[in-house]
Design an enzyme around this catalytic site. Structure first.
Site, PDB file in Angstrom:
ATOM      1  N   GLN A  77     -18.719 -56.220 -14.171  1.00 51.58           N
ATOM      2  CA  GLN A  77     -19.960 -56.411 -13.411  1.00 51.58           C
ATOM      3  C   GLN A  77     -21.153 -56.413 -14.365  1.00 51.58           C
ATOM      4  O   GLN A  77     -21.201 -55.602 -15.289  1.00 51.58           O
ATOM      5  CB  GLN A  77     -20.129 -55.284 -12.397  1.00 51.58           C
TER       6      GLN A  77
ATOM      7  N   CYS B 149     -35.145 -63.461 -22.334  1.00 50.83           N
ATOM      8  CA  CYS B 149     -34.928 -63.425 -20.882  1.00 50.83           C
ATOM      9  C   CYS B 149     -35.244 -62.017 -20.385  1.00 50.83           C
ATOM     10  O   CYS B 149     -34.742 -61.030 -20.931  1.00 50.83           O
ATOM     11  CB  CYS B 149     -33.479 -63.783 -20.577  1.00 50.83           C
TER      12      CYS B 149
ATOM     13  N   GLU C 287      -4.197 -58.030  -8.816  1.00 52.19           N
ATOM     14  CA  GLU C 287      -5.130 -58.984  -9.417  1.00 52.19           C
ATOM     15  C   GLU C 287      -4.345 -60.193  -9.914  1.00 52.19           C
ATOM     16  O   GLU C 287      -3.247 -60.053 -10.441  1.00 52.19           O
ATOM     17  CB  GLU C 287      -5.877 -58.275 -10.563  1.00 52.19           C
TER      18      GLU C 287
ATOM     19  N   CYS D 181     -19.150 -60.377  -2.228  1.00 50.70           N
ATOM     20  CA  CYS D 181     -20.271 -60.998  -2.955  1.00 50.70           C
ATOM     21  C   CYS D 181     -20.797 -62.206  -2.182  1.00 50.70           C
ATOM     22  O   CYS D 181     -21.656 -62.934  -2.666  1.00 50.70           O
ATOM     23  CB  CYS D 181     -19.852 -61.386  -4.363  1.00 50.70           C
TER      24      CYS D 181
HETATM   25  N1  SAH Z   1     -13.018 -55.409  -8.245  1.00 50.72           N
HETATM   26  C1  SAH Z   1     -13.304 -55.965  -9.539  1.00 50.72           C
HETATM   27  C2  SAH Z   1     -13.266 -57.508  -9.589  1.00 50.72           C
HETATM   28  C3  SAH Z   1     -13.864 -58.258  -8.451  1.00 50.72           C
HETATM   29  S1  SAH Z   1     -14.073 -59.987  -8.755  1.00 50.72           S
HETATM   30  C4  SAH Z   1     -14.618 -55.434 -10.054  1.00 50.72           C
HETATM   31  O1  SAH Z   1     -15.425 -54.895  -9.307  1.00 50.72           O
HETATM   32  O2  SAH Z   1     -14.868 -55.541 -11.250  1.00 50.72           O
HETATM   33  C5  SAH Z   1     -12.737 -60.704  -7.854  1.00 50.72           C
HETATM   34  C6  SAH Z   1     -11.414 -60.680  -8.597  1.00 50.72           C
HETATM   35  O3  SAH Z   1     -10.430 -61.296  -7.756  1.00 50.72           O
HETATM   36  C7  SAH Z   1     -11.394 -61.463  -9.900  1.00 50.72           C
HETATM   37  O4  SAH Z   1     -10.942 -60.607 -10.928  1.00 50.72           O
HETATM   38  C8  SAH Z   1     -10.360 -62.591  -9.639  1.00 50.72           C
HETATM   39  O5  SAH Z   1      -9.603 -62.920 -10.785  1.00 50.72           O
HETATM   40  C9  SAH Z   1      -9.492 -61.988  -8.581  1.00 50.72           C
HETATM   41  N2  SAH Z   1      -8.762 -62.912  -7.684  1.00 50.72           N
HETATM   42  C10 SAH Z   1      -9.146 -64.140  -7.248  1.00 50.72           C
HETATM   43  N3  SAH Z   1      -8.270 -64.616  -6.343  1.00 50.72           N
HETATM   44  C11 SAH Z   1      -7.303 -63.670  -6.187  1.00 50.72           C
HETATM   45  C12 SAH Z   1      -6.130 -63.583  -5.370  1.00 50.72           C
HETATM   46  N4  SAH Z   1      -5.785 -64.557  -4.542  1.00 50.72           N
HETATM   47  N5  SAH Z   1      -5.394 -62.449  -5.444  1.00 50.72           N
HETATM   48  C13 SAH Z   1      -5.750 -61.443  -6.289  1.00 50.72           C
HETATM   49  N6  SAH Z   1      -6.836 -61.483  -7.096  1.00 50.72           N
HETATM   50  C14 SAH Z   1      -7.608 -62.587  -7.044  1.00 50.72           C
END
Ligand code: SAH
Length: 453
Positions: A282, A159, A332, A408
């Site tokens: 990421q 890939c 989280e 996103c």
């Molecule tokens: N900021 C991090 C992750 C972003 S992804 C980074 O950049 O790596 C979004 C995250 O939100 C995921 O880890 C998911 O588990 C979490 N999530 C989903 N719904 C949520 C909620 N209601 N409250 C808190 N976290 C949540």
């Protein structure tokens, strides 16, 4: 017009998922693998009342932005929806997508969307790959990707979004399977052993992780496989993951480490992270750094601020912010992610970060009402569905000076910004970042500031 008819059409627009849109006598068709400016002959595959779907038969006059896809199997794979489009044009497509959503859903008519931050070399950027194994009709072991919307595996080991070393790793696994007659998993009969391989490679450290996902409690002839794999320079962690369920979910719950630690490490900026097979991290490390730098810049920290980082995952943005803030609180929903976040704070000797497990929309109002906690800056990075309105309501009550929204999905971003900007806040900056070159998705960082009252 009906199914199987041939049409000649010029592509005028594209859907947010990357399908071309062209009209025949005012009637719109969605046509995969075509881009704006192409004049094509297409075959109608489905007719609905007000629109239809067609498939490219022949490109009569290519768009000036059309390029030869670099990958031979781009069309069959469907993972890279924009490979036929010049990269500069892909960035324009993504900028427009954000702009249109802000306008259509958010009602923001004249908002400047900054040019998308792209990559210099938009290939081989993924630090994580999951490759399914199967058997073709003649009994050969195949590994590659599922052909569009099916679970038929097309054999393809290289890939172009993934590191070149993957090819070698897949080859070793195939040879081991052949030699010891270890069969790939078959979804229909639920027989066989090897389901997927998960490969991760640290971008700055070069550390490699191989995790074989198997339909068994233990891996036969594991030592022989390890012996081969550990010859690869950078090989750091070898493990298998047990998944005996009849499911599309790739990983099961249990990981058994065969060689090295259960994780690899990598850096974003100067912060070090431990990454396990199951961790969310990421996938594009080069762009992640640009994304987090943008979020940090927009947070405008001087060292005195209380910051909340909601939806913090394994604390990636939280620890980035902690370098410049007085105190950062991460929230989280996934408990193991918070355990990783706490461990990551520890290995980086960061003491001004604290983490809570729970839903952001429960934790923040609770802390605000019970403990009157404050926030100078609030950062959110929600999944595609965006933020719950109750959370936005609490954010408005807390009146932070700045809100940094990392998104996103620009459609839910637009919806949430509309709510936040009703009275108190205004959009200061909208900066898209291209985390997924060749694909349709785009990440956006928005900065909101509180209006002078
Ligand atoms: N900021 C991090 C992750 C972003 S992804 C980074 O950049 O790596 C979004 C995250 O939100 C995921 O880890 C998911 O588990 C979490 N999530 C989903 N719904 C949520 C909620 N209601 N409250 C808190 N976290 C949540």
């Amino acid at each position: 017009m009906q199914k199987n008819d041939l049409i000649i059409v010029t592509i005028e627009d594209m859907t947010t998922e990357g399908e071309g849109i062209g009209k025949v006598e005012g009637f719109p068709f969605f046509i995969k693998d075509s881009i704006i400016g192409d004049n094509i002959q297409a075959k109608i595959v489905k007719m609905k009342k007000t629109y239809g779907y067609a498939r490219v038969e022949k490109i009569l006059t290519p768009s000036i932005n059309r390029v030869q896809p670099a990958c031979d199997v781009a069309r069959q794979c469907g993972g890279c929806q924009l490979q036929a489009m010049a990269y500069s044009q892909q960035l324009e497509f993504k900028r427009n997508k954000v702009k249109n959503n802000l306008k259509r859903i958010g009602g923001f008519q004249e908002i400047e969307v900054l040019p998308v931050i792209g990559m210099e070399h938009p290939w081989r950027y993924r630090n994580k790959t999951q490759v399914p194994f199967g058997m073709d009709k003649t009994g050969n072991i195949v590994a590659g990707f599922y052909a569009g919307r099916t679970h038929n595996i097309i054999d393809h080991e290289d890939c172009l979004l993934a590191p070149e070393i993957n090819r070698k790793i897949i080859e070793i696994i195939k040879n081991y399977m052949k030699q010891y007659k270890i069969r790939p998993y078959d979804e229909k009969s639920q027989q066989g052993i090897v389901r997927h391989v998960l490969i991760r490679q640290g971008y700055t450290t070069g550390e490699i992780m191989v995790c074989l996902v198997i339909n068994r409690k233990s891996l036969p002839k594991a030592e022989q496989l390890v012996e081969q794999l550990k010859q690869i320079p950078g090989m750091t962690s070898i493990s298998y993951n047990i998944n005996c369920e009849n499911t599309n979910v790739i990983l099961g719950e249990t990981v058994v480490t065969l060689y090295g630690p259960s994780y690899i490490t990598d850096f974003i900026g100067t912060i070090q992270y431990q990454i396990s097979p199951q961790s969310f991290f990421q996938v594009n490390p080069i762009q992640t750094e640009k994304l987090y730098e943008t979020a940090l810049k927009y947070a405008g920290l001087t060292g005195n601020e209380i910051v909340w980082d909601l939806y913090c995952g394994i604390g990636t943005i939280t620890l980035f912010l902690a370098q410049k803030a007085k105190m950062v609180y991460g929230v989280e929903i996934v408990e193991p992610a918070i355990q990783d976040a706490r461990k990551n704070a520890e290995i980086n000797q960061i003491q001004n970060a604290e983490f809570y497990v729970g839903r952001a929309e429960d934790i923040l109002p609770e802390k605000y009402k019970k403990e009157q906690i404050k926030a100078d800056v609030i950062v959110v990075d929600p999944p595609r569905k965006g933020c719950e309105q109750t959370l936005l309501e609490t954010i408005l009550q807390m009146q932070p000076k700045r809100i940094v929204y990392v998104s996103c999905d620009s459609a839910t971003l637009a919806r949430d910004l509309k709510y936040l900007c009703k009275e108190q806040y205004q959009i200061e900056k909208i900066q898209p970042v291209d985390m997924f070159p060749e694909g349709v998705h785009v990440e956006t960082v928005a900065l909101l500031t509180r209006k002078a009252q």
